[in-house]
Design a protein around this motif. Structure first.
Motif: not given
Length: 212
Positions: A84-99
């Motif tokens: 989260a700290s690395i990609y906090k400004a890129n929720p799209g990548v975080l959603e990729d992780v959730m996927d």
């Protein structure tokens, strides 16, 4: 150094420090996701391999990290916070992780409450609201509710203007071209197409009910 980053991005250059942290954290999160129901099944390991495109020369390194992490679920929060700290400004990548984590959870054709709790906790650390988590969950495993507001991760109190903004954001984030640009596997592009269809249908239902 590990030859993978962002869950499924193969790097053909030396990794930066954040990329190493991210790669290790995501491998560990994936292993702990598989362990969330108490047993790491062969199908969950295969699902991990589908998400991680690991170069042959790095398989031993990845396997070592995965084997250590899969011993128990404890400590997953720290790895989630690193991602989260690395990609906090890129929720799209975080959603990729959730996927990716949902993909692993579904691999043995059942998703237990312990796995849902794990995924919800990770989503919370990533900064996703309960509505956003429900939207992501519905796109993978469905649910009893077909509430279009829930599918969009919003509440009925939302204004027409904010409704349109929410729809445009979700449509942009889940458009196949956006995912291709992020370098995700074709399997996730196909998944995004189905998600986008559900998002568009939900928005159309709400817009019609509001006379938009």
């Amino acid at each position: 150094m590990l030859g993978v980053v962002a869950g499924h991005y193969v790097i053909d250059r030396p990794l930066q420090d954040n990329e190493v942290v991210f790669a290790v954290a995501l491998i560990a999160l994936s292993a702990k996701m598989a362990k969330a129901d108490g047993i790491v099944s062969p199908s969950e390991i295969r699902a991990f391999e589908e998400v991680f495109k690991v170069p042959p020369e790095e398989r031993a390194n990845v396997a070592r990290v995965y084997k250590i992490a899969q011993q128990d679920v404890a400590g997953f929060e720290a790895y989630a916070r690193q991602v989260a700290s690395i990609y906090k400004a890129n929720p799209g990548v975080l959603e990729d992780v959730m996927d990716a984590l949902f993909h692993i959870a579904k691999a043995d054709n059942k998703v237990l409450q312990s796995e849902i709790d794990f995924l919800h906790a990770v989503a919370d650390i990533f900064g996703f609201s309960d509505f956003e988590f429900e939207r992501i969950k519905l796109s993978h495993i469905g649910g009893e509710s077909d509430d279009p507001y829930m599918i969009l991760g919003i509440t009925p109190e939302i204004s027409d203007e904010d409704l349109k903004k929410a729809y445009r954001r979700l449509a942009r984030e889940n458009h196949p071209d956006t995912l291709v640009a992020r370098g995700v596997p074709q399997e996730f592009v196909d998944m995004a197409e189905e998600k986008l269809k559900k998002i568009t249908e939900a928005y159309s239902r709400i817009a019609k009910s509001r006379g938009l």
